[in-house]
Design a protein around this motif. Structure first.
Motif, PDB file in Angstrom:
ATOM      1  N   LEU A  28       0.794  -1.227   0.000  1.00  0.00           N
ATOM      2  CA  LEU A  28       0.000   0.000   0.000  1.00  0.00           C
ATOM      3  C   LEU A  28       0.827   1.279   0.000  1.00  0.00           C
ATOM      4  N   GLY A  29       2.026   1.250   0.569  1.00  0.00           N
ATOM      5  CA  GLY A  29       2.816   2.467   0.700  1.00  0.00           C
ATOM      6  C   GLY A  29       2.343   3.271   1.896  1.00  0.00           C
ATOM      7  N   GLN A  30       2.946   4.440   2.080  1.00  0.00           N
ATOM      8  CA  GLN A  30       2.557   5.290   3.202  1.00  0.00           C
ATOM      9  C   GLN A  30       1.496   6.258   2.704  1.00  0.00           C
ATOM     10  N   ASP A  31       0.263   5.838   2.862  1.00  0.00           N
ATOM     11  CA  ASP A  31      -0.861   6.591   2.331  1.00  0.00           C
ATOM     12  C   ASP A  31      -2.021   6.470   3.309  1.00  0.00           C
ATOM     13  N   ILE A  34      -3.127   2.780   4.288  1.00  0.00           N
ATOM     14  CA  ILE A  34      -2.459   2.018   5.346  1.00  0.00           C
ATOM     15  C   ILE A  34      -2.895   2.522   6.726  1.00  0.00           C
ATOM     16  N   GLU A  35      -3.183   3.811   6.831  1.00  0.00           N
ATOM     17  CA  GLU A  35      -3.690   4.351   8.098  1.00  0.00           C
ATOM     18  C   GLU A  35      -5.046   3.742   8.417  1.00  0.00           C
ATOM     19  N   GLU A  36      -5.891   3.623   7.422  1.00  0.00           N
ATOM     20  CA  GLU A  36      -7.213   3.033   7.638  1.00  0.00           C
ATOM     21  C   GLU A  36      -7.121   1.532   7.869  1.00  0.00           C
ATOM     22  N   HIS A  37      -6.163   0.883   7.198  1.00  0.00           N
ATOM     23  CA  HIS A  37      -5.996  -0.564   7.367  1.00  0.00           C
ATOM     24  C   HIS A  37      -5.626  -0.905   8.808  1.00  0.00           C
ATOM     25  N   THR A  40      -4.728   3.699  12.582  1.00  0.00           N
ATOM     26  CA  THR A  40      -3.801   4.518  13.352  1.00  0.00           C
ATOM     27  C   THR A  40      -3.482   5.779  12.558  1.00  0.00           C
ATOM     28  N   ASN A  41      -2.611   6.630  13.086  1.00  0.00           N
ATOM     29  CA  ASN A  41      -2.301   7.878  12.405  1.00  0.00           C
ATOM     30  C   ASN A  41      -0.941   7.809  11.707  1.00  0.00           C
ATOM     31  N   TRP A  42      -0.609   8.867  10.986  1.00  0.00           N
ATOM     32  CA  TRP A  42       0.614   8.872  10.189  1.00  0.00           C
ATOM     33  C   TRP A  42       1.869   8.857  11.054  1.00  0.00           C
ATOM     34  N   ARG A  43       1.800   9.417  12.259  1.00  0.00           N
ATOM     35  CA  ARG A  43       2.980   9.412  13.131  1.00  0.00           C
ATOM     36  C   ARG A  43       3.339   8.002  13.557  1.00  0.00           C
ATOM     37  N   ILE A  45       2.555   5.248  11.846  1.00  0.00           N
ATOM     38  CA  ILE A  45       3.042   4.568  10.641  1.00  0.00           C
ATOM     39  C   ILE A  45       4.500   4.929  10.387  1.00  0.00           C
ATOM     40  N   THR A  46       4.852   6.201  10.524  1.00  0.00           N
ATOM     41  CA  THR A  46       6.233   6.635  10.331  1.00  0.00           C
ATOM     42  C   THR A  46       7.158   5.972  11.338  1.00  0.00           C
ATOM     43  N   ARG A  47       6.723   5.867  12.586  1.00  0.00           N
ATOM     44  CA  ARG A  47       7.534   5.205  13.608  1.00  0.00           C
ATOM     45  C   ARG A  47       7.720   3.734  13.283  1.00  0.00           C
ATOM     46  N   TRP A  48       6.661   3.075  12.817  1.00  0.00           N
ATOM     47  CA  TRP A  48       6.770   1.670  12.446  1.00  0.00           C
ATOM     48  C   TRP A  48       7.727   1.466  11.273  1.00  0.00           C
ATOM     49  N   ILE A  49       7.699   2.386  10.312  1.00  0.00           N
ATOM     50  CA  ILE A  49       8.620   2.288   9.178  1.00  0.00           C
ATOM     51  C   ILE A  49      10.058   2.365   9.678  1.00  0.00           C
ATOM     52  N   GLU A  50      10.336   3.290  10.587  1.00  0.00           N
ATOM     53  CA  GLU A  50      11.690   3.411  11.139  1.00  0.00           C
ATOM     54  C   GLU A  50      12.074   2.164  11.922  1.00  0.00           C
ATOM     55  N   GLU A  51      11.139   1.596  12.678  1.00  0.00           N
ATOM     56  CA  GLU A  51      11.428   0.399  13.468  1.00  0.00           C
ATOM     57  C   GLU A  51      11.643  -0.834  12.597  1.00  0.00           C
ATOM     58  N   CYS A  52      11.000  -0.881  11.440  1.00  0.00           N
ATOM     59  CA  CYS A  52      11.056  -2.077  10.587  1.00  0.00           C
ATOM     60  C   CYS A  52      12.093  -1.984   9.471  1.00  0.00           C
TER      61      CYS A  52
END
Length: 105
Positions: A28-31, A34-37, A40-43, A45-52
């Motif tokens: 899905l990308g960061q859109d 993915i927030e609706e899936h 949660t919010n974009w912050r 999602i951004t934290r999860w991207i950094e963690e993963c």
């Protein structure tokens, strides 16, 4: 009446990344999708991207979609503010402006 303490992740731990986050992000990308899936919010999602994986994960997503990486977008408005670019570029002084500055008028 008790006041609410700000939660910085120390009082209640942050929500951990779901096990299927990487697969869903690559699809899905960061859109908004993915927030609706993940509801949660974009912050988060951004934290999860950094963690993963951070930049490696973004590079994998870019190789799938064929899009360019945009590292300058991660800094956002804060970078422009700190660098003094919040008002846009200031044009260089012209010859006449420079002449006035030398005279001290």
């Amino acid at each position: 009446m008790a006041t609410r303490k700000p939660d910085t992740g120390c009082i209640r731990p942050y929500r951990p990344a779901p096990p299927d986050f990487v697969e869903v992000y690559l699809r899905l990308g960061q859109d908004r999708a993915i927030e609706e899936h993940f509801r949660t919010n974009w912050r988060c999602i951004t934290r999860w991207i950094e963690e993963c994986g951070g930049d490696e994960l973004r590079a994998r997503r870019a190789s799938i979609t064929g899009a360019k990486l945009k590292p300058h977008r991660r800094a956002g408005h804060a970078r422009r503010y700190v660098l003094g670019l919040r008002l846009g570029k200031i044009p260089a002084p012209s010859f006449f402006d420079a002449e006035l500055m030398e005279d001290g008028r």
